[in-house]
Design a protein around this motif. Sequence first.
Motif: not given
Length: 197
Positions: A30-43
């Motif tokens: 599964l590939v999620f494109n253009n995820v906001p960095i804050r949502k990456l950091d919080e998992g």
Amino acid sequence: MKIEFVQISDPFCSQVTFNISYNLNPFIKLVFNNVPIRKLDEGQIPLKLNEIFKKLIDDEDYFDLEELKKCIKKFKLIELRNLESGFNSTLPYLIIFDFLYGKSQSELDEILNTKRIFNKLLSEDILFWKNILRDYLLNDHKVIVRGIPSIKKHNELANEEIQRVSQRKKDLGDDGLKLKANELLNAIKECELLISA
């Protein structure tokens, strides 16, 4: 996935895609494109994904079996079209795949008869699909790869390219640049002739 991750007021990403690898040890990507960095950091994405899988398994009204069947029919048509129009590449791919990973003659027969596989999938009930979700997406092993763009690395690569071009111009000199410009024009003309012929 699009409804849950993209088409919401505070999207998790701009696009969700998937791919299934048919290697010796198959996997679902599964590939999620253009995820906001804050949502990456919080998992947040893995948590939301598990929440959706659990809801699909537990909530009878949430799992849309008819929509799933529409997708299967669409993939069936795509596969049949690929076999019809791209048989010279599809058939060798399937045979090579069987040569590398097949364990019996019946597996080759099954691979070559994708229409029968799709028809079988279309006849499966909701319990079958919930078990697939539980066994392969909710409870199986997961690997999460986060790609965060680096402004520092971007600038570093851009500077390296500027230096490379500058050095190349210096190495070629004015005469070399003129020669390369002529070679480029001749190549363009040759390609245009080939296209028009």
